[in-house]
Design a protein around this motif. Structure first.
Motif, PDB file in Angstrom:
ATOM      1  N   VAL A 235       0.820  -1.219   0.000  1.00  0.00           N
ATOM      2  CA  VAL A 235       0.000   0.000   0.000  1.00  0.00           C
ATOM      3  C   VAL A 235       0.851   1.264   0.000  1.00  0.00           C
ATOM      4  N   PHE A 236       1.856   1.306   0.857  1.00  0.00           N
ATOM      5  CA  PHE A 236       2.568   2.567   1.062  1.00  0.00           C
ATOM      6  C   PHE A 236       3.781   2.746   0.151  1.00  0.00           C
ATOM      7  N   THR A 237       4.586   1.707  -0.055  1.00  0.00           N
ATOM      8  CA  THR A 237       5.713   1.898  -0.985  1.00  0.00           C
ATOM      9  C   THR A 237       5.224   1.866  -2.428  1.00  0.00           C
ATOM     10  N   GLY A 238       4.330   0.924  -2.737  1.00  0.00           N
ATOM     11  CA  GLY A 238       3.765   0.894  -4.081  1.00  0.00           C
ATOM     12  C   GLY A 238       2.911   2.117  -4.356  1.00  0.00           C
ATOM     13  N   GLY A 239       2.115   2.532  -3.361  1.00  0.00           N
ATOM     14  CA  GLY A 239       1.257   3.696  -3.521  1.00  0.00           C
ATOM     15  C   GLY A 239       2.051   4.983  -3.701  1.00  0.00           C
ATOM     16  N   ALA A 240       3.109   5.145  -2.908  1.00  0.00           N
ATOM     17  CA  ALA A 240       3.936   6.351  -3.028  1.00  0.00           C
ATOM     18  C   ALA A 240       4.620   6.410  -4.388  1.00  0.00           C
ATOM     19  N   ALA A 241       5.146   5.277  -4.843  1.00  0.00           N
ATOM     20  CA  ALA A 241       5.808   5.249  -6.147  1.00  0.00           C
ATOM     21  C   ALA A 241       4.809   5.547  -7.267  1.00  0.00           C
ATOM     22  N   TYR A 242       3.595   5.033  -7.131  1.00  0.00           N
ATOM     23  CA  TYR A 242       2.538   5.302  -8.120  1.00  0.00           C
ATOM     24  C   TYR A 242       2.264   6.806  -8.215  1.00  0.00           C
ATOM     25  N   LEU A 243       2.083   7.448  -7.072  1.00  0.00           N
ATOM     26  CA  LEU A 243       1.734   8.878  -7.048  1.00  0.00           C
ATOM     27  C   LEU A 243       2.881   9.742  -7.563  1.00  0.00           C
ATOM     28  N   VAL A 244       4.112   9.415  -7.169  1.00  0.00           N
ATOM     29  CA  VAL A 244       5.262  10.211  -7.613  1.00  0.00           C
ATOM     30  C   VAL A 244       5.467  10.072  -9.118  1.00  0.00           C
ATOM     31  N   PHE A 245       5.391   8.847  -9.620  1.00  0.00           N
ATOM     32  CA  PHE A 245       5.553   8.643 -11.064  1.00  0.00           C
ATOM     33  C   PHE A 245       4.452   9.364 -11.835  1.00  0.00           C
ATOM     34  N   LYS A 246       3.248   9.343 -11.310  1.00  0.00           N
ATOM     35  CA  LYS A 246       2.145  10.037 -11.971  1.00  0.00           C
ATOM     36  C   LYS A 246       2.377  11.535 -11.974  1.00  0.00           C
ATOM     37  N   ALA A 247       2.863  12.074 -10.863  1.00  0.00           N
ATOM     38  CA  ALA A 247       3.125  13.513 -10.768  1.00  0.00           C
ATOM     39  C   ALA A 247       4.244  13.944 -11.701  1.00  0.00           C
ATOM     40  N   LEU A 248       5.216  13.059 -11.945  1.00  0.00           N
ATOM     41  CA  LEU A 248       6.349  13.381 -12.816  1.00  0.00           C
ATOM     42  C   LEU A 248       6.056  13.106 -14.292  1.00  0.00           C
ATOM     43  N   GLY A 249       4.861  12.604 -14.572  1.00  0.00           N
ATOM     44  CA  GLY A 249       4.500  12.322 -15.952  1.00  0.00           C
ATOM     45  C   GLY A 249       5.047  11.007 -16.458  1.00  0.00           C
ATOM     46  N   TRP A 250       5.504  10.154 -15.561  1.00  0.00           N
ATOM     47  CA  TRP A 250       5.980   8.826 -15.931  1.00  0.00           C
ATOM     48  C   TRP A 250       4.853   7.824 -15.744  1.00  0.00           C
ATOM     49  N   ASN A 251       5.099   6.615 -16.146  1.00  0.00           N
ATOM     50  CA  ASN A 251       4.069   5.582 -16.083  1.00  0.00           C
ATOM     51  C   ASN A 251       3.842   5.148 -14.633  1.00  0.00           C
ATOM     52  N   PRO A 252       2.696   5.456 -14.035  1.00  0.00           N
ATOM     53  CA  PRO A 252       2.474   5.137 -12.620  1.00  0.00           C
ATOM     54  C   PRO A 252       2.326   3.645 -12.345  1.00  0.00           C
ATOM     55  N   ILE A 253       1.882   2.883 -13.347  1.00  0.00           N
ATOM     56  CA  ILE A 253       1.750   1.433 -13.158  1.00  0.00           C
ATOM     57  C   ILE A 253       3.115   0.815 -12.886  1.00  0.00           C
ATOM     58  N   VAL A 254       4.124   1.289 -13.598  1.00  0.00           N
ATOM     59  CA  VAL A 254       5.490   0.803 -13.383  1.00  0.00           C
ATOM     60  C   VAL A 254       5.952   1.149 -11.977  1.00  0.00           C
ATOM     61  N   GLY A 255       5.628   2.353 -11.520  1.00  0.00           N
ATOM     62  CA  GLY A 255       6.002   2.743 -10.163  1.00  0.00           C
ATOM     63  C   GLY A 255       5.359   1.860  -9.111  1.00  0.00           C
ATOM     64  N   ALA A 256       4.081   1.555  -9.300  1.00  0.00           N
ATOM     65  CA  ALA A 256       3.356   0.733  -8.324  1.00  0.00           C
ATOM     66  C   ALA A 256       3.943  -0.666  -8.196  1.00  0.00           C
ATOM     67  N   ALA A 257       4.618  -1.127  -9.251  1.00  0.00           N
ATOM     68  CA  ALA A 257       5.195  -2.475  -9.236  1.00  0.00           C
ATOM     69  C   ALA A 257       6.300  -2.631  -8.202  1.00  0.00           C
ATOM     70  N   GLU A 258       6.781  -1.506  -7.645  1.00  0.00           N
ATOM     71  CA  GLU A 258       7.828  -1.566  -6.618  1.00  0.00           C
ATOM     72  C   GLU A 258       7.283  -1.870  -5.225  1.00  0.00           C
ATOM     73  N   GLY A 259       5.977  -2.045  -5.093  1.00  0.00           N
ATOM     74  CA  GLY A 259       5.387  -2.331  -3.787  1.00  0.00           C
ATOM     75  C   GLY A 259       5.543  -3.777  -3.374  1.00  0.00           C
ATOM     76  N   THR A 260       6.778  -4.278  -3.352  1.00  0.00           N
ATOM     77  CA  THR A 260       7.035  -5.685  -3.046  1.00  0.00           C
ATOM     78  C   THR A 260       8.212  -5.819  -2.083  1.00  0.00           C
ATOM     79  N   THR A 261       8.337  -7.023  -1.522  1.00  0.00           N
ATOM     80  CA  THR A 261       9.526  -7.425  -0.775  1.00  0.00           C
ATOM     81  C   THR A 261      10.101  -8.641  -1.466  1.00  0.00           C
ATOM     82  N   ALA A 262      11.367  -8.614  -1.792  1.00  0.00           N
ATOM     83  CA  ALA A 262      11.997  -9.738  -2.488  1.00  0.00           C
ATOM     84  C   ALA A 262      12.386 -10.835  -1.510  1.00  0.00           C
ATOM     85  N   GLY A 263      12.446 -12.059  -2.025  1.00  0.00           N
ATOM     86  CA  GLY A 263      12.837 -13.184  -1.187  1.00  0.00           C
ATOM     87  C   GLY A 263      14.227 -13.028  -0.602  1.00  0.00           C
ATOM     88  N   ASN A 264      15.127 -12.364  -1.332  1.00  0.00           N
ATOM     89  CA  ASN A 264      16.499 -12.234  -0.824  1.00  0.00           C
ATOM     90  C   ASN A 264      16.593 -11.335   0.400  1.00  0.00           C
TER      91      ASN A 264
END
Length: 367
Positions: A235-264
């Motif tokens: 919600v918060f890391t993916g959501g923040a990346a979505y909003l920032v990318f949208k504000a900068l005119g970049w693709n917000p869907i790509v930003g939202a994809a960062e709302g994850t934790t990797a297995g490593n």
């Protein structure tokens, strides 16, 4: 058959070895502590395997791809780190007498929220982004491992929230494998490909060795709170990346994809504890919580992305039109050793096409 069954479990190649080792450590603690090669591999291998993973991560950072992609990669890296830092600060500030906030260890919050699953990001960037979005992944490998968590905890230490400080040597020991990997990966493409492909075998053994330091009581205490950590990460890391990318005119869907934790990310608490003894008592609980967050985000993020695409009416081969298939894939096919193929499936991507169209044609590093 065993591998196929493991791949049906979200994060199975990380979670199952971790829990199996925790069971062994709880009921038969001396079973593998017999010295020699056996103990070296299954119990005492965390520092070596973690360092080797950092080296493979560094090998993926392609300095030749730097350009417009640096801005996007650095933005995502900064957003993840900043949001994780805010929640970690709140956890330290509001923690109870046991040092936990909402049952969560601050160490787990920082480790889980600042790390991200680059394979999911690559799949989504290939579906909805452009070459710069895909090339930004070379920058995102910097959130692999404990480096960014160490930086944040050092700041909190200066503020008086963390006992002890990380020495300069501790930072060097983390940076050196990463730097060597960067040098190797940018000097010889064949060596880089070899290191990237070899990274898959590290995670199961690393997870098992981490599990040998965990008691099942930690699993019981950390499981539910780890799920909460996963939801907060989406919600918060993916959501923040979505909003920032949208504000900068970049693709917000790509930003939202960062709302994850990797297995490593499961290795981070153990590595941090090895560098600063004040974290030794909380590291097992934090490891379980990070593992639970990784599984939770693996389940939630494709569903969240499908909904975002559907309700924002984003054009392209919409994953929203395949919501039910996405859920089915999540329930049946998450794979640590084949994460790239899985990520392609949940995002509706032809993986072979991703490889040929990728800005950097080397096989992506498993995260």
């Amino acid at each position: 058959m065993i591998k196929k069954n493991l791949e049906r479990i979200p994060g199975g190649m990380m979670v199952v070895p971790l829990l199996l080792a925790a069971v062994i450590n709880t009921f038969f603690p001396n079973l593998l502590r017999i010295g020699g090669f056996t103990q070296a591999l299954f119990v005492d291998s965390v520092p070596v395997l973690a360092a080797l993973y950092l080296l493979t991560a560094g090998a993926q950072l392609n300095v030749k791809s730097f350009g417009v992609s640096v801005a996007k990669g650095a933005t995502l890296l900064g957003i993840k780190w900043f949001v994780a830092g805010v929640f970690t600060f709140l956890a330290y500030f509001l923690a109870g007498p046991n040092g936990l906030w909402l049952g969560l260890a601050p160490l787990a919050i920082m480790a889980a929220m600042s790390n991200s699953n680059g394979i999911v990001y690559m799949a989504v960037a290939s579906q909805y982004g452009n070459k710069e979005d895909k090339a930004a992944y070379s920058v995102l490998v910097l959130n692999d491992g404990p480096l960014l968590t160490m930086v944040a905890l050092s700041i909190f230490g200066a503020m008086g929230f963390v006992e002890g400080m990380f020495s300069a040597t501790a930072f060097i020991t983390v940076l050196l494998p990463l730097v060597i990997g960067i040098i190797i990966g940018n000097t010889d493409m064949e060596l880089r490909d070899m290191l990237v492909k070899g990274s898959d075998i590290i995670i199961p053994f690393l997870s098992f060795a981490l599990g040998m330091g965990i008691n099942l009581t930690d699993v019981v205490k950390g499981g539910a709170s780890g799920i909460l950590l996963g939801v907060v990460t989406v919600v918060f890391t993916g959501g923040a990346a979505y909003l920032v990318f949208k504000a900068l005119g970049w693709n917000p869907i790509v930003g939202a994809a960062e709302g994850t934790t990797a297995g490593n990310a499961v290795m981070v608490p153990g590595v941090i504890a090895a560098a600063n003894a004040s974290f030794l008592s909380v590291a097992p609980l934090a490891t379980v919580q990070v593992a639970a967050s990784a599984v939770t985000t693996a389940i939630l993020i494709p569903i969240v992305l499908a909904l975002l695409v559907k309700y924002t009416k984003f054009e392209d081969k919409s994953i929203a039109s395949e919501d039910q298939e996405t859920v089915h894939q999540i329930n049946s096919a998450v794979s640590e050793s084949q994460e790239f193929a899985f990520a392609g499936k949940v995002a509706g991507i032809d993986v072979s096409k991703v490889k040929t169209e990728s800005y950097d044609t080397r096989p992506p590093l498993r995260k």
